[in-house]
Design a protein around this motif. Sequence first.
Motif, PDB file in Angstrom:
ATOM      1  N   GLN A 174       0.802  -1.068  -0.026  1.00  0.00           N
ATOM      2  CA  GLN A 174       0.204  -0.170   0.233  1.00  0.00           C
ATOM      3  C   GLN A 174       0.988   1.130  -0.367  1.00  0.00           C
ATOM      4  O   GLN A 174       0.254   2.250  -0.936  1.00  0.00           O
ATOM      5  N   ALA A 175       1.719   1.481   0.726  1.00  0.00           N
ATOM      6  CA  ALA A 175       3.035   2.779   0.669  1.00  0.00           C
ATOM      7  C   ALA A 175       3.883   2.223  -0.798  1.00  0.00           C
ATOM      8  O   ALA A 175       3.793   3.890  -0.799  1.00  0.00           O
ATOM      9  N   ARG A 176       3.955   1.563  -1.186  1.00  0.00           N
ATOM     10  CA  ARG A 176       4.517   1.769  -2.248  1.00  0.00           C
ATOM     11  C   ARG A 176       3.474   2.363  -3.534  1.00  0.00           C
ATOM     12  O   ARG A 176       3.517   2.907  -4.726  1.00  0.00           O
ATOM     13  N   GLU A 177       2.317   1.820  -2.930  1.00  0.00           N
ATOM     14  CA  GLU A 177       1.340   2.136  -4.674  1.00  0.00           C
ATOM     15  C   GLU A 177       0.938   3.544  -4.337  1.00  0.00           C
ATOM     16  O   GLU A 177       0.405   4.811  -5.092  1.00  0.00           O
ATOM     17  N   LYS A 178       0.706   4.378  -2.371  1.00  0.00           N
ATOM     18  CA  LYS A 178       0.956   5.813  -2.727  1.00  0.00           C
ATOM     19  C   LYS A 178       2.273   6.305  -2.961  1.00  0.00           C
ATOM     20  O   LYS A 178       2.019   7.176  -3.974  1.00  0.00           O
ATOM     21  N   ILE A 179       3.477   6.013  -3.086  1.00  0.00           N
ATOM     22  CA  ILE A 179       4.517   6.404  -3.435  1.00  0.00           C
ATOM     23  C   ILE A 179       4.311   6.623  -5.761  1.00  0.00           C
ATOM     24  O   ILE A 179       4.681   7.622  -5.877  1.00  0.00           O
ATOM     25  N   LEU A 180       4.168   5.836  -5.762  1.00  0.00           N
ATOM     26  CA  LEU A 180       3.609   5.661  -7.539  1.00  0.00           C
ATOM     27  C   LEU A 180       2.408   6.425  -8.387  1.00  0.00           C
ATOM     28  O   LEU A 180       2.686   7.158  -8.820  1.00  0.00           O
ATOM     29  N   ASP A 181       1.691   6.861  -7.248  1.00  0.00           N
ATOM     30  CA  ASP A 181       0.745   7.633  -7.271  1.00  0.00           C
ATOM     31  C   ASP A 181       0.787   9.020  -7.168  1.00  0.00           C
ATOM     32  O   ASP A 181       0.496   9.850  -8.201  1.00  0.00           O
ATOM     33  N   LEU A 182       1.663   9.667  -6.459  1.00  0.00           N
ATOM     34  CA  LEU A 182       2.043  10.986  -6.285  1.00  0.00           C
ATOM     35  C   LEU A 182       3.660  11.083  -7.499  1.00  0.00           C
ATOM     36  O   LEU A 182       3.229  12.441  -7.666  1.00  0.00           O
ATOM     37  N   GLU A 183       4.252   9.603  -7.744  1.00  0.00           N
ATOM     38  CA  GLU A 183       5.374  10.333  -9.740  1.00  0.00           C
ATOM     39  C   GLU A 183       4.595  10.800 -10.230  1.00  0.00           C
ATOM     40  O   GLU A 183       5.198  11.310 -10.832  1.00  0.00           O
ATOM     41  N   ILE A 184       3.499   9.898 -10.479  1.00  0.00           N
ATOM     42  CA  ILE A 184       2.423  10.159 -11.488  1.00  0.00           C
ATOM     43  C   ILE A 184       1.884  11.803 -11.068  1.00  0.00           C
ATOM     44  O   ILE A 184       1.859  12.329 -12.408  1.00  0.00           O
TER      45      ILE A 184
END
Length: 596
Positions: free
Chosen positions: A577-587
């Motif tokens: 879940q934390a990694r998904e948040k990071i990816l969303d923010l980078e996008i």
Amino acid sequence: MDWTTVLRSLQSDFIKRLKSGCLLHCQKEGEYSELTIISGERLRILRDFCWEMAEKYKRAGTVRDVFISNLKGKLGEEVVKERLADLITEIDYAKRFGGDGNVDFTLLSDPTIGIEVKSRSGTFDKVRWSLSVEEVRKNAVVVCVLIQEQVNEAQSKFNLILAGFLPTKMIKLKTGKISFGIDQLFHGSGLRCYLEEIQSARIETVSETRSQEVKSQEPRSQELRNQEPRNQEPRNQELRNQELKNKELEHQELKYQELRNKAINHRIYGDHIGQRKLVSSHSGGLSIESRLRSGTELYSFYVKLGDRFLEKTEYERAMENYTQALQIKPNETEIYYKRGFAKYQLGNYQGAIEDCTWVITNHPNYVKAYNYLGDARYQLGDYEGAIADYSEVIRLNPFDANAYINRADARYNLGDKQGAIEDYVHAIDINPDRNYSYENLTQVPNNPENHLEISQAKEIIQGINPEDVDAYKNRGNNRYDLGDYRGAILDYTRIIELDPDPEIYVKRGDAYYDFGDKKAAIADYTEAIQINPDNAATYNKRGDIFYELEDKEAAITDFQKAAEIYQQQGKLTEHKQAREKILDLEIEESLDILNF
């Protein structure tokens, strides 16, 4: 005004026309057109090619599905070929299949500058195009084509729309994919010009590089032989430099005039589109400028701007607009009060005192002004003056429990502890159920940590042992569960005074967040992390608030730390879940610059 502003404005107009079907159509190859029609023999050739490819690569799906996918792509590429005919060269399709497929065209003059074409079918308000990291890396621009008809093998004609383009240098994608809609594209009319600009820049760079290489290889003897002619070169260069400087000065003068006019327009019409609409919607047949120059209209305009900025807690701008309003109408009590409030919030306590004093001098019963006058004097250490102001509030409204609390704090600072306790008792007697004494301590700029003796006196009155951590914790938790965040904050604060505990810092941070004070919540989560740096959940909570405050870099840092701790602890679900948040923010970081 730069080119991006112009193309975004044109794109907005294009989208409006797209709704009505009123599009620009030019059949001449190499010229810009929003609409491109493909039919007849040209479409037949495309179909034959796509069927051939579908048979060859049917392992990717059914033959028909592969055909449709290929046809969509080829239709989009035909649009770009027609619009940029003399500027680009098509990649060999027979060779490209089986390759990476991330580049569709290159510039004729420079094969390293790639162009990616994305075709999507659907309605313009719902369709989205996507781009991978590899496509961003390999291409200078992505061109988006919209197909509104249903794509099938029997379609006799396609009306293809050049939806717009995006320079890939604006996309900061590091991993995964990014998707975007039509309202995030630049208008297609600027595509050719943008590519020509890249082409020119690349040629200049190559030319400069070669020139430097030639100079570096020139023998020293040749330099000596040419010394006399070259002595003239600095003079010629100086003249060229002066000519360039003169042109630059002319350009700067034009830019200055443009910015000056723009600034004047902003002054007249407001900083935001919404403000411009607000003013222009009441034109009444006169020019906007003429109406605003009349005193009443201009006064109302500044007041409305001030109120809007006050609502957004942009106190500096609110104060500036109220000042402008008072220059037009210098005797408006409410505006003096609002400006005084803004000054107080900015920490300009002396200014707040001056404005509130003006209010009560002209309107002696203006109770709100006495409140902020007392608060400002309290902040400056004028406790006697603050007591006098809070006493006036109580005189005008004997049932104002908050005024008793404020006066109690001021009395305590003067050493009048008995008077302070009496005021607290009055506040509790006025409204014991709502605990105004607790609420007020978080409203006014007083620090509960400086009033331990008074707090203890109140707790004794309410039957709580001032040293009982568990009692405060239970009541704080109950208050939090009931939505009494102010009361919970005070209880957690007392626990921290007695025994600093990272868990209580987190609880108080939660209460501050729900109370609406995000900065105080961040401060508490930070304290908790300093005491216990291995609590991933606290990093997660702080990261969430950083995200809400649009500090995406700080949010990513916190989520990365949380993901690292979760991984170390073997909490795979939380790590994911934390990694998904990071990816969303980078996008999102890439999308920020694309949003109009």
